[in-house]
Design a protein around this motif. Structure first.
Motif, mmCIF file in Angstrom:
data_model
loop_
_atom_site.group_PDB
_atom_site.id
_atom_site.type_symbol
_atom_site.label_atom_id
_atom_site.label_comp_id
_atom_site.label_asym_id
_atom_site.label_seq_id
_atom_site.Cartn_x
_atom_site.Cartn_y
_atom_site.Cartn_z
ATOM 1 N N SER A 125 0.871 -1.171 0.000
ATOM 2 C CA SER A 125 0.000 0.000 0.000
ATOM 3 C C SER A 125 0.905 1.217 0.000
ATOM 4 N N HIS A 126 0.366 2.342 -0.440
ATOM 5 C CA HIS A 126 1.183 3.553 -0.408
ATOM 6 C C HIS A 126 0.300 4.774 -0.200
ATOM 7 N N ILE A 127 0.969 5.831 0.182
ATOM 8 C CA ILE A 127 0.364 7.157 0.230
ATOM 9 C C ILE A 127 1.219 8.019 -0.687
ATOM 10 N N LEU A 128 0.578 8.736 -1.585
ATOM 11 C CA LEU A 128 1.264 9.555 -2.587
ATOM 12 C C LEU A 128 0.857 11.010 -2.446
ATOM 13 N N LEU A 129 1.839 11.885 -2.401
ATOM 14 C CA LEU A 129 1.603 13.322 -2.525
ATOM 15 C C LEU A 129 2.313 13.790 -3.783
ATOM 16 N N LEU A 158 -3.340 3.393 11.308
ATOM 17 C CA LEU A 158 -3.813 4.666 10.741
ATOM 18 C C LEU A 158 -3.545 4.774 9.242
ATOM 19 N N PHE A 159 -2.699 3.895 8.720
ATOM 20 C CA PHE A 159 -2.239 4.028 7.337
ATOM 21 C C PHE A 159 -3.399 4.119 6.350
ATOM 22 N N ALA A 160 -4.320 3.163 6.388
ATOM 23 C CA ALA A 160 -5.416 3.131 5.412
ATOM 24 C C ALA A 160 -6.310 4.356 5.539
ATOM 25 N N LYS A 161 -6.578 4.778 6.757
ATOM 26 C CA LYS A 161 -7.434 5.948 6.981
ATOM 27 C C LYS A 161 -6.782 7.207 6.399
ATOM 28 N N ILE A 162 -5.505 7.379 6.669
ATOM 29 C CA ILE A 162 -4.804 8.561 6.161
ATOM 30 C C ILE A 162 -4.656 8.479 4.639
ATOM 31 N N ALA A 163 -4.438 7.281 4.118
ATOM 32 C CA ALA A 163 -4.380 7.122 2.655
ATOM 33 C C ALA A 163 -5.697 7.559 2.026
ATOM 34 N N GLN A 164 -6.809 7.180 2.626
ATOM 35 C CA GLN A 164 -8.120 7.570 2.096
ATOM 36 C C GLN A 164 -8.292 9.087 2.112
ATOM 37 N N GLU A 165 -7.789 9.709 3.156
ATOM 38 C CA GLU A 165 -7.970 11.155 3.326
ATOM 39 C C GLU A 165 -6.990 11.991 2.512
ATOM 40 N N ARG A 166 -5.740 11.512 2.357
ATOM 41 C CA ARG A 166 -4.685 12.385 1.846
ATOM 42 C C ARG A 166 -4.014 11.946 0.547
ATOM 43 N N SER A 167 -3.993 10.641 0.256
ATOM 44 C CA SER A 167 -3.245 10.173 -0.902
ATOM 45 C C SER A 167 -3.852 10.690 -2.204
ATOM 46 N N CYS A 169 -6.337 5.469 -3.141
ATOM 47 C CA CYS A 169 -6.830 6.018 -1.870
ATOM 48 C C CYS A 169 -8.186 5.419 -1.524
ATOM 49 N N GLN A 170 -8.974 5.076 -2.537
ATOM 50 C CA GLN A 170 -10.289 4.486 -2.316
ATOM 51 C C GLN A 170 -10.203 3.133 -1.616
ATOM 52 N N LYS A 171 -9.035 2.484 -1.721
ATOM 53 C CA LYS A 171 -8.812 1.179 -1.090
ATOM 54 C C LYS A 171 -7.796 1.295 0.036
ATOM 55 N N GLY A 172 -7.710 2.461 0.662
ATOM 56 C CA GLY A 172 -6.761 2.657 1.754
ATOM 57 C C GLY A 172 -5.314 2.592 1.319
ATOM 58 N N GLY A 173 -5.072 2.879 0.037
ATOM 59 C CA GLY A 173 -3.711 2.875 -0.496
ATOM 60 C C GLY A 173 -3.264 1.539 -1.052
ATOM 61 N N ASP A 174 -4.106 0.508 -0.955
ATOM 62 C CA ASP A 174 -3.727 -0.830 -1.396
ATOM 63 C C ASP A 174 -3.532 -0.883 -2.908
ATOM 64 N N LEU A 175 -2.330 -1.292 -3.322
ATOM 65 C CA LEU A 175 -2.005 -1.436 -4.739
ATOM 66 C C LEU A 175 -2.158 -2.875 -5.216
ATOM 67 N N GLY A 176 -2.456 -3.769 -4.282
ATOM 68 C CA GLY A 176 -2.543 -5.180 -4.627
ATOM 69 C C GLY A 176 -1.162 -5.779 -4.809
ATOM 70 N N ARG A 183 4.690 -2.402 3.038
ATOM 71 C CA ARG A 183 4.620 -3.739 2.419
ATOM 72 C C ARG A 183 3.649 -4.596 3.230
ATOM 73 N N THR A 184 2.688 -5.155 2.549
ATOM 74 C CA THR A 184 1.638 -5.913 3.234
ATOM 75 C C THR A 184 1.666 -7.404 2.891
#
Length: 115
Positions: free
Chosen positions: A9-13, A54-63, A68-75, A113-114
């Protein structure tokens, strides 16, 4: 033996220097500088590093990636599917490990990494 694939998963700015400085999910142009994007991703990392829940929640809010719709999950992905800078870090992480900030053509990331 090195993994053939990883799940992350990731968070991107993004910044004005990103290859596509547009947040499609929120339908807005990105106007921050590269330095501000790096500063922002470092601040986000500080928020989640001691509480990965908190990762998925913040990914949804900020990525600024559609993931971001999947909490940052890229599969799951294999080598050659992601930008090299991102891929090299994702494959080097252990499961459950959070990366330092990573710059790619897309912007600034933190990677979890998940799998």
């Amino acid at each position: 033996m090195q993994a053939k694939s990883v799940r992350a998963s990731h968070i991107l700015l993004k910044s004005t220097q990103s290859r596509n400085p547009y947040d499609r999910f929120r339908d807005k142009q990105v106007t921050r500088s590269d330095a501000d994007a790096e500063k922002g991703i470092r601040e986000i990392r500080a928020q989640v590093e001691n509480n990965l829940n908190l990762f998925a929640k913040i990914a949804q809010e900020r990525s600024e990636c559609s993931s971001c719709q999947k909490g940052g999950d890229l599969g799951e992905f294999t080598r050659g599917q992601m930008q090299k800078q991102f891929e090299d870090v994702a494959f080097a992480l252990k499961v459950g490990e959070l990366s330092q900030p990573v710059k790619s053509d897309s912007g600034w990331h933190i990677i979890l990494r998940t799998g």
